[in-house]
Design a protein around this motif. Structure first.
Motif, short mmCIF file in Angstrom:
data_model
loop_
_atom_site.label_atom_id
_atom_site.label_comp_id
_atom_site.label_asym_id
_atom_site.label_seq_id
_atom_site.Cartn_x
_atom_site.Cartn_y
_atom_site.Cartn_z
N LYS A 15 0.82 -1.28 -0.03
CA LYS A 15 -0.03 0.18 0.01
C LYS A 15 0.73 1.13 0.08
O LYS A 15 0.71 1.99 -0.47
N HIS A 16 2.16 1.17 0.47
CA HIS A 16 3.07 2.28 0.50
C HIS A 16 3.25 2.72 -0.84
O HIS A 16 3.19 3.79 -1.10
N ALA A 17 3.78 1.58 -1.53
CA ALA A 17 4.53 1.96 -2.81
C ALA A 17 3.35 2.36 -3.80
O ALA A 17 3.59 3.10 -4.66
N VAL A 18 2.23 1.86 -3.89
CA VAL A 18 0.96 2.46 -4.32
C VAL A 18 0.58 3.59 -4.17
O VAL A 18 0.36 4.53 -5.13
N GLY A 19 0.62 4.18 -2.90
CA GLY A 19 0.49 5.42 -2.53
C GLY A 19 1.42 6.35 -3.11
O GLY A 19 1.01 7.38 -3.57
N ASN A 20 2.67 5.93 -3.22
CA ASN A 20 3.84 6.51 -3.64
C ASN A 20 3.66 6.77 -5.13
O ASN A 20 3.76 7.97 -5.69
N ALA A 21 3.09 5.79 -5.86
CA ALA A 21 2.99 5.84 -7.28
C ALA A 21 1.58 6.91 -7.70
O ALA A 21 1.72 7.80 -8.64
N HIS A 22 0.75 6.66 -6.61
CA HIS A 22 -0.39 7.74 -6.91
C HIS A 22 -0.03 9.18 -6.69
O HIS A 22 -0.27 10.24 -7.43
N ASN A 23 0.87 9.57 -5.66
CA ASN A 23 1.20 10.94 -5.41
C ASN A 23 2.05 11.23 -6.72
O ASN A 23 2.10 12.45 -6.89
N ASP A 58 -5.25 7.57 -24.13
CA ASP A 58 -3.80 7.70 -24.35
C ASP A 58 -3.10 8.55 -23.52
O ASP A 58 -2.10 8.19 -23.18
N SER A 59 -3.71 9.45 -23.02
CA SER A 59 -3.04 10.49 -21.90
C SER A 59 -2.83 9.87 -20.61
O SER A 59 -1.83 9.95 -20.06
N LEU A 60 -3.78 8.81 -20.38
CA LEU A 60 -3.67 8.20 -19.20
C LEU A 60 -2.28 7.27 -19.30
O LEU A 60 -1.61 7.18 -18.24
N LEU A 61 -2.17 6.71 -20.27
CA LEU A 61 -1.01 5.60 -20.44
C LEU A 61 0.28 6.58 -20.61
O LEU A 61 1.29 6.12 -19.73
N GLN A 62 0.38 7.73 -21.22
CA GLN A 62 1.36 8.43 -21.10
C GLN A 62 1.67 9.06 -19.79
O GLN A 62 3.16 8.95 -19.36
N ALA A 63 0.91 9.47 -18.97
CA ALA A 63 1.11 9.98 -17.63
C ALA A 63 1.58 9.07 -16.80
O ALA A 63 2.43 9.25 -15.86
N HIS A 64 0.96 7.67 -16.71
CA HIS A 64 1.36 6.47 -15.96
C HIS A 64 2.75 6.22 -16.03
O HIS A 64 3.64 6.26 -15.34
N ASN A 65 3.01 6.15 -17.27
CA ASN A 65 4.50 5.82 -17.77
C ASN A 65 5.56 6.69 -17.43
O ASN A 65 6.55 6.42 -16.99
N GLU A 66 5.12 7.69 -17.61
CA GLU A 66 6.15 8.96 -17.19
C GLU A 66 6.21 9.22 -15.90
O GLU A 66 7.38 9.20 -15.28
N ALA A 67 5.32 9.04 -14.93
CA ALA A 67 5.11 9.01 -13.66
C ALA A 67 6.14 7.91 -12.97
O ALA A 67 6.68 8.24 -11.91
N HIS A 68 5.73 6.62 -13.23
CA HIS A 68 6.42 5.56 -12.48
C HIS A 68 6.45 4.19 -13.32
O HIS A 68 6.80 3.27 -12.85
N GLY A 69 5.81 4.27 -14.52
CA GLY A 69 5.99 3.19 -15.33
C GLY A 69 4.95 1.95 -15.17
O GLY A 69 4.87 1.05 -15.98
N LEU A 70 4.05 2.26 -14.49
CA LEU A 70 2.80 1.18 -14.00
C LEU A 70 1.62 1.69 -14.66
O LEU A 70 0.66 2.12 -14.27
N VAL A 71 1.75 1.33 -16.08
CA VAL A 71 0.51 1.47 -17.19
C VAL A 71 -0.77 0.33 -16.50
O VAL A 71 -0.42 -0.77 -16.02
N PRO A 72 -1.82 0.87 -16.85
CA PRO A 72 -2.89 -0.15 -16.51
C PRO A 72 -3.05 -1.29 -17.23
O PRO A 72 -2.69 -1.12 -18.58
N HIS A 73 -3.42 -2.09 -16.75
CA HIS A 73 -3.66 -3.61 -17.64
C HIS A 73 -4.96 -3.45 -18.19
O HIS A 73 -5.42 -4.31 -19.20
N GLU A 74 -5.91 -2.59 -17.72
CA GLU A 74 -7.41 -2.54 -18.35
C GLU A 74 -7.86 -1.02 -17.83
O GLU A 74 -7.60 -0.56 -17.08
N ILE A 75 -8.61 -0.38 -18.94
CA ILE A 75 -9.04 0.91 -18.74
C ILE A 75 -10.48 0.89 -19.19
O ILE A 75 -10.79 0.23 -20.25
N LEU A 76 -11.36 1.12 -18.25
CA LEU A 76 -12.93 1.07 -18.57
C LEU A 76 -13.48 2.47 -18.61
O LEU A 76 -13.11 3.35 -17.70
N ARG A 77 -14.39 2.88 -19.66
CA ARG A 77 -14.76 4.16 -19.77
C ARG A 77 -16.38 4.16 -19.37
O ARG A 77 -16.92 3.47 -19.60
#
Length: 77
Positions: A15-23, A58-77
């Protein structure tokens, strides 16, 4: 803007690592002009979920990749 729900599978995460990724996501959200609304983490299942108000996937994938590299496995709209 549409609201997206992302699912991340992150084996061995804490939970600590995921919190850091969210930050890290929060720190970069203005660059991509969207808002990370909240996140949840299920440590037992090594799964994180993010709720995001964003213009497109696309912006979600780019933002996660740039922030910490943990891109989502699934995106629902």
């Amino acid at each position: 803007m549409p609201i997206f729900m992302e699912r991340h599978v992150i084996e061995g995460a804490t939970k600590h690592a995921v919190g850091n990724a969210h930050n890290a996501d929060l720190a970069g959200q203005e660059k991509y002009r969207f808002r990370f609304l909240t996140y949840w983490f299920d440590e037992e299942r090594s799964t994180a979920f993010c709720l995001v108000d964003a213009p497109h996937e696309d912006s979600l994938l780019q933002a996660h990749n740039e922030a910490h590299g943990l891109v989502p496995h699934e995106i629902l709209r």
